[in-house]
Design an enzyme around this catalytic site. Structure first.
Site, mmCIF file in Angstrom:
data_model
loop_
_atom_site.group_PDB
_atom_site.id
_atom_site.type_symbol
_atom_site.label_atom_id
_atom_site.label_comp_id
_atom_site.label_asym_id
_atom_site.label_seq_id
_atom_site.Cartn_x
_atom_site.Cartn_y
_atom_site.Cartn_z
ATOM 1 N N ARG A 37 33.653 41.568 32.747
ATOM 2 C CA ARG A 37 34.942 41.390 32.056
ATOM 3 C C ARG A 37 34.907 41.929 30.608
ATOM 4 O O ARG A 37 35.919 42.410 30.110
ATOM 5 C CB ARG A 37 35.294 39.898 32.075
ATOM 6 C CG ARG A 37 36.630 39.537 31.422
ATOM 7 C CD ARG A 37 36.948 38.074 31.690
ATOM 8 N NE ARG A 37 37.970 37.546 30.798
ATOM 9 C CZ ARG A 37 39.277 37.473 31.079
ATOM 10 N NH1 ARG A 37 39.720 37.904 32.248
ATOM 11 N NH2 ARG A 37 40.127 36.982 30.222
ATOM 12 N N ILE A 63 45.006 40.520 28.572
ATOM 13 C CA ILE A 63 44.174 40.345 29.770
ATOM 14 C C ILE A 63 44.296 38.853 30.064
ATOM 15 O O ILE A 63 44.132 38.012 29.170
ATOM 16 C CB ILE A 63 42.710 40.793 29.530
ATOM 17 C CG1 ILE A 63 41.824 40.538 30.755
ATOM 18 C CG2 ILE A 63 42.096 40.157 28.296
ATOM 19 C CD1 ILE A 63 40.399 41.134 30.605
ATOM 20 N N SER A 64 44.635 38.501 31.305
ATOM 21 C CA SER A 64 44.922 37.102 31.629
ATOM 22 C C SER A 64 43.662 36.239 31.559
ATOM 23 O O SER A 64 42.535 36.730 31.714
ATOM 24 C CB SER A 64 45.546 37.000 33.023
ATOM 25 O OG SER A 64 46.703 37.802 33.083
ATOM 26 N N GLN A 65 43.878 34.941 31.371
ATOM 27 C CA GLN A 65 42.803 33.933 31.378
ATOM 28 C C GLN A 65 42.039 34.028 32.714
ATOM 29 O O GLN A 65 42.671 34.170 33.773
ATOM 30 C CB GLN A 65 43.490 32.573 31.250
ATOM 31 C CG GLN A 65 42.611 31.374 31.305
ATOM 32 C CD GLN A 65 43.447 30.098 31.456
ATOM 33 O OE1 GLN A 65 44.620 30.152 31.803
ATOM 34 N NE2 GLN A 65 42.841 28.967 31.198
#
Ligand code: SAM
Length: 212
Positions: A37, A63-65
């Site tokens: 990530r 960028i999503s959790q």
């Protein structure tokens, strides 16, 4: 022994953020342990990449959790051979998770610079099962439909009708719906007699920008 500090951070993310919140699909958890990530965020933010929150990726996008990416992915119940449409490539992190778990991922992003950047990272990681497109994803990608699954990573005011139309029979579609602070994540399953809807809970996404 961990081969780099990020391997340990990924394990910590799985143990503290995903498992306790009900992410139990072994294939999904394995994908989160594999995908680096930190390569999908700015170098200056790499140390924050595995935190329990979204991060800015430029162009007012995020960028999503990790947990939200995991929840959306798990809800698709991917087995390995599916054709998946993703709307909102963003950093490309969710794209990588899908590419690990499905047969082929078709991903659409409206901002050319984000699409380009994501493509560079995903190519450097040697994914060969992803097709990229720049444009309004709310129109789907009709040339490649029907899709076994559709995943939308930006919040729509209402479900765009073109999307279920491009879903295969029995297919699954996950999408945040609502505006501002009031959004819910919905899973739709295409049954013979119509769409079955499940509310997966509240969420907060950037808006899906639909062209007229
Ligand atoms: N899953 C992504 C990730 O892991 O980085 C996060 C994506 S971000 C929350 C939502 C993305 O949807 C943004 O990059 C935004 O530009 C894109 N977007 C918004 N409206 C769109 C549309 N109509 N078609 C395609 N992409 C869109």
């Amino acid at each position: 022994m961990h081969d780099d500090p990020y391997t340990a951070l990924r394990e910590e993310m799985v143990k503290t953020q995903l498992l306790p919140r009900g992410i139990t699909d072994a294939r999904v958890l394995a994908a989160f342990r594999r995908v680096p990530r930190h390569l999908f965020v700015e170098v200056s933010q790499a140390h924050l990449a595995y935190g329990d929150h979204p991060l800015a990726i430029g162009q007012e996008q995020t960028i999503s959790q990790p947990y939200i990416v995991a929840l959306m992915t798990q809800s698709l119940q991917l087995q390995g051979r599916e054709k998946v449409l993703e709307i909102g490539t963003g950093s490309g992190y969710q794209t990588a998770i899908l590419a690990e778990l499905a047969g082929h991922v078709y991903t659409v992003e409206r901002l050319p610079s984000l699409s380009r950047k994501a493509q560079q990272v995903l190519t450097s990681l040697q994914y060969t099962n992803i097709s990229f497109k720049v444009g309004d994803g709310s129109k789907g990608w009709p040339e490649h439909s029907p899709f076994d699954c559709i995943l939308v990573t930006a919040a729509a005011g209402a479900l765009p009708p073109t999307l279920p139309a491009q879903l295969a029979a029995g297919g699954r579609l996950v999408i945040p719906v609502g505006s501002g602070w009031h959004q819910d994540l919905y899973l739709y399953i295409k049954r013979e007699d119509g769409l079955e809807r499940h509310n997966l809970g509240g969420c907060r996404f950037v808006p899906l920008i639909e062209e007229g």
